[in-house]
Design a protein around this motif. Structure first.
Motif, PDB file in Angstrom:
ATOM      1  N   ALA A  94       0.459  -1.363  -0.105  1.00 44.62           N
ATOM      2  CA  ALA A  94      -0.319  -0.416  -0.483  1.00 44.62           C
ATOM      3  C   ALA A  94       0.621   1.308  -0.309  1.00 44.62           C
ATOM      4  O   ALA A  94       0.374   2.029  -0.677  1.00 44.62           O
ATOM      5  N   GLU A  95       1.610   1.275   1.076  1.00 41.83           N
ATOM      6  CA  GLU A  95       2.632   2.113   1.242  1.00 41.83           C
ATOM      7  C   GLU A  95       3.042   2.844  -0.876  1.00 41.83           C
ATOM      8  O   GLU A  95       3.520   4.227  -0.825  1.00 41.83           O
ATOM      9  N   TRP A  96       4.049   1.527  -1.461  1.00 47.66           N
ATOM     10  CA  TRP A  96       3.923   1.966  -2.890  1.00 47.66           C
ATOM     11  C   TRP A  96       2.898   2.721  -3.521  1.00 47.66           C
ATOM     12  O   TRP A  96       3.233   3.181  -4.542  1.00 47.66           O
ATOM     13  N   ARG A  97       1.943   1.770  -3.458  1.00 50.56           N
ATOM     14  CA  ARG A  97       0.670   2.020  -4.608  1.00 50.56           C
ATOM     15  C   ARG A  97       0.518   3.891  -4.264  1.00 50.56           C
ATOM     16  O   ARG A  97      -0.008   4.640  -5.638  1.00 50.56           O
ATOM     17  N   TRP A  98       0.596   4.297  -2.692  1.00 46.51           N
ATOM     18  CA  TRP A  98      -0.465   5.605  -2.490  1.00 46.51           C
ATOM     19  C   TRP A  98       0.832   6.497  -3.512  1.00 46.51           C
ATOM     20  O   TRP A  98       1.065   7.561  -4.101  1.00 46.51           O
ATOM     21  N   GLN A  99       2.275   5.959  -3.079  1.00 48.77           N
ATOM     22  CA  GLN A  99       3.221   7.092  -3.302  1.00 48.77           C
ATOM     23  C   GLN A  99       3.368   7.033  -5.360  1.00 48.77           C
ATOM     24  O   GLN A  99       3.337   7.825  -6.225  1.00 48.77           O
ATOM     25  N   ARG A 100       3.311   5.717  -6.358  1.00 46.35           N
ATOM     26  CA  ARG A 100       3.106   5.877  -7.233  1.00 46.35           C
ATOM     27  C   ARG A 100       2.087   6.649  -7.805  1.00 46.35           C
ATOM     28  O   ARG A 100       1.770   6.641  -9.084  1.00 46.35           O
ATOM     29  N   ASP A 126       8.407  21.073  -7.948  1.00 49.11           N
ATOM     30  CA  ASP A 126       7.491  21.354  -8.127  1.00 49.11           C
ATOM     31  C   ASP A 126       6.179  20.765  -8.034  1.00 49.11           C
ATOM     32  O   ASP A 126       4.925  20.262  -7.034  1.00 49.11           O
ATOM     33  N   LEU A 127       5.760  19.655  -9.226  1.00 46.36           N
ATOM     34  CA  LEU A 127       4.696  18.885  -9.631  1.00 46.36           C
ATOM     35  C   LEU A 127       4.954  17.741  -8.466  1.00 46.36           C
ATOM     36  O   LEU A 127       3.717  17.134  -8.256  1.00 46.36           O
ATOM     37  N   LEU A 128       6.379  17.595  -8.025  1.00 47.76           N
ATOM     38  CA  LEU A 128       6.714  16.071  -6.930  1.00 47.76           C
ATOM     39  C   LEU A 128       5.493  17.067  -5.572  1.00 47.76           C
ATOM     40  O   LEU A 128       4.480  15.961  -4.816  1.00 47.76           O
ATOM     41  N   LYS A 151      -0.840  13.976   0.593  1.00 46.50           N
ATOM     42  CA  LYS A 151      -0.304  14.821  -0.148  1.00 46.50           C
ATOM     43  C   LYS A 151       1.356  13.925   0.388  1.00 46.50           C
ATOM     44  O   LYS A 151       1.008  13.413   1.824  1.00 46.50           O
ATOM     45  N   MET A 152       2.767  14.793  -0.474  1.00 49.23           N
ATOM     46  CA  MET A 152       3.718  13.897   0.217  1.00 49.23           C
ATOM     47  C   MET A 152       4.245  14.623   1.895  1.00 49.23           C
ATOM     48  O   MET A 152       4.148  15.905   1.429  1.00 49.23           O
ATOM     49  N   THR A 153       5.085  14.409   3.031  1.00 50.66           N
ATOM     50  CA  THR A 153       5.434  15.103   3.586  1.00 50.66           C
ATOM     51  C   THR A 153       6.807  15.169   3.139  1.00 50.66           C
ATOM     52  O   THR A 153       7.386  14.613   2.440  1.00 50.66           O
ATOM     53  N   THR A 154       7.284  16.501   3.921  1.00 54.08           N
ATOM     54  CA  THR A 154       8.662  16.883   3.777  1.00 54.08           C
ATOM     55  C   THR A 154       9.789  15.226   3.345  1.00 54.08           C
ATOM     56  O   THR A 154      10.224  15.260   2.064  1.00 54.08           O
ATOM     57  N   ALA A 155      10.003  14.180   4.494  1.00 55.25           N
ATOM     58  CA  ALA A 155      10.686  12.982   4.029  1.00 55.25           C
ATOM     59  C   ALA A 155       9.951  12.620   2.707  1.00 55.25           C
ATOM     60  O   ALA A 155      11.080  12.126   2.494  1.00 55.25           O
ATOM     61  N   ASP A 156       9.270  12.423   2.372  1.00 54.50           N
ATOM     62  CA  ASP A 156       8.706  11.733   1.029  1.00 54.50           C
ATOM     63  C   ASP A 156       9.231  12.222   0.154  1.00 54.50           C
ATOM     64  O   ASP A 156       9.378  11.516  -0.996  1.00 54.50           O
ATOM     65  N   ILE A 157       8.779  13.445   0.211  1.00 56.67           N
ATOM     66  CA  ILE A 157       8.821  14.339  -1.559  1.00 56.67           C
ATOM     67  C   ILE A 157      10.817  14.519  -1.220  1.00 56.67           C
ATOM     68  O   ILE A 157      11.513  14.248  -2.107  1.00 56.67           O
ATOM     69  N   ARG A 158      11.524  14.480  -0.185  1.00 56.25           N
ATOM     70  CA  ARG A 158      13.583  14.443  -0.142  1.00 56.25           C
ATOM     71  C   ARG A 158      13.497  12.898  -0.296  1.00 56.25           C
ATOM     72  O   ARG A 158      14.857  12.800  -1.807  1.00 56.25           O
ATOM     73  N   ASN A 159      13.252  12.361  -0.458  1.00 54.79           N
ATOM     74  CA  ASN A 159      13.603  10.172  -0.542  1.00 54.79           C
ATOM     75  C   ASN A 159      13.204  10.331  -2.162  1.00 54.79           C
ATOM     76  O   ASN A 159      13.545   9.596  -2.766  1.00 54.79           O
TER      77      ASN A 159
END
Length: 451
Positions: A97-103, A236-238, A249-257
């Motif tokens: 599930a973690e991969w699916r929402w990020q994808r 920006d798109l991310l 939405k992605m957290t700062t850590a998600d965006i950074r990774n």
């Protein structure tokens, strides 16, 4: 093998009979040397060294692993433990599930419209590469270093809009150090010890990870203050993306990774492909002449653009044949979660399923003269089973940046071959070496003349 086939550099696979300790030592040097030569002639082989494992080289079995029963085969922990210290639970590492929402958040970032809009950044980087190569005309240069620099400029401009908040040379050096010193196979991985047991080589690389993390966090904070670029770049798109199903939405850590994933995957793999492609063009001057004629007819002396891609079919074929011979990710591993059957072989929960893409692409069962460099294999008239050629993986986890990478590679290669002629430097033969990616050890040193 046909007698007239010209064979570029390769690693001769062997029948390994070594101890686990010896296997680990070899893996730190060159993972390709661990692949049994039987993988070139068999659809599947199995063993029990270290843990139960199966190597798959059959398109139908690969379709089951990568597509039909993909949830049963998440990435192996060994592979994830190499990448996780640098890029966390990014879309490259996460499962389930973690991969699916990020994808779902990341996929629109690499839409055809967005990738097409990034073409001018690729063109500008190709122009700067030509300016640098002009200084080497009449001499030689290491085209691997040059392609790493060129593709890093592309990912910097398309992901960070050339943000001046970081030292590009230092970022590049940190990634190189991480890959070469900390991403190699560990004896502890071979024994299957858990991820929390310290890996000495990865501990050594901690300072590089700290630098990359600090750099990425600083860029994100600065972008939050300054607002989006016009037109928006990949960062920006991310940052403004959200999961269409949950609204998450992605957290700062998600965006950074994921930003670090883009930076690494967006320049390392394309740089390697271009460097190998340029070596192959110098290796086979007839192929080089065909590309040059195609490019000069399509673009003359100007830089190739996205609009020129339909007229650069043979250039694309050369990139594809390069990816067949030297796939950047030459081996991937999955771990079976439940019992299954592949090619009549019983797969148990916990078994490691290895896909040696290097062997698949050179299989004597699937390819004629598999070690020869023949771009016409990928002419439009020639059709191949989908899972016979998988340089970007396949199925739901197919590389999300595939169209970005192909567009970039064709634009840069066509631009360079229209302007320069490259020839081999005697005694400088790159050796395919797999650590995390398949690199030309020793570099790609070529003589440069004006076309």
């Amino acid at each position: 093998m046909s007698h007239d086939a010209k064979i570029p550099p390769k690693i001769d696979l062997v029948r390994p009979t070594w101890s686990v300790t010896t296997l680990a030592k070899i893996a730190r040097k060159n993972v390709l040397e661990l692949i049994p030569e039987q993988t070139l002639t068999h659809p599947i082989i199995s063993g029990t060294k270290g843990t139960r494992w199966h190597m798959i080289m059959d398109p139908e079995a690969l379709q089951r692993v990568l597509q039909e029963n993909e949830p049963n085969y998440p990435k192996a922990e060994v592979a994830k433990s190499i990448a996780r210290p640098a890029i966390g639970e990014s879309v490259f590492v996460a499962d389930g599930a973690e991969w699916r929402w990020q994808r779902r958040v990341v996929a629109p970032v690499f839409s055809h419209r967005n990738v097409t809009g990034l073409s001018p950044k690729m063109e500008a980087a190709a122009d700067r590469a030509c300016e640098r190569l002009d200084k080497h005309v009449g001499g030689s240069a290491n085209l691997l270093d040059e392609m790493v620099r060129t593709t890093f400029e592309v990912i910097s401009d398309t992901t960070l809009s050339g943000d001046g908040q970081y030292d590009s040379a230092q970022v590049q050096a940190a990634f190189d150090a991480y890959i070469s010193r900390t991403a190699s196979a560990s004896l502890l991985d071979v024994f299957g010890l858990p991820a929390w047991v310290p890996r000495p080589r990865r501990v050594f690389g901690a300072r590089h990870i700290r630098y990359m993390t600090k750099m990425a966090d600083g860029i994100i904070v600065q972008r939050e203050k300054s607002g989006p670029q016009q037109p928006p770049d990949l960062l920006d798109l991310l940052m403004r993306g959200e999961d269409p199903k949950s609204g998450r939405k992605m957290t700062t850590a998600d965006i950074r990774n994921n930003l670090l994933t883009f930076i690494f995957a967006g320049h390392e793999t394309t740089a390697l492909t271009l460097a190998w492609a340029m070596y192959l063009c110098a290796f086979d001057e007839d192929v080089q002449s065909r590309i040059r004629k195609e490019a000069q007819t399509a673009i003359g002396s100007r830089t190739a653009t996205q609009a020129d891609l339909p007229k650069l079919q043979f250039t694309k074929q050369v990139i594809e044949e390069t990816l067949r011979l030297y796939p950047p990710f030459a081996m991937i591993a999955r771990t079976a979660q439940a019992a299954d059957e592949l090619m009549g072989v019983e797969i148990q929960a916990g078994d490691t399923v290895v896909i040696p893409i290097y062997s698949l692409h050179r299989s004597r069962r699937l390819w004629k003269d598999p070690d020869a460099f023949r771009p016409d294999r990928f002419a439009p008239r020639n059709k191949h089973p989908r899972y016979k050629f998988i340089p970007f993986g396949d199925g739901p986890r197919v590389c999300i940046g595939m169209s970005f990478a192909l567009q970039e590679a064709v634009i840069i290669l066509a631009t360079l071959l229209a302007r320069y002629r490259f020839t081999l430097v005697p005694g400088k033969v790159p050796v395919p070496r797999l650590i995390l990616t398949l690199r030309p050890e020793g570099g790609v040193h070529l003589n440069i003349e004006r076309a």
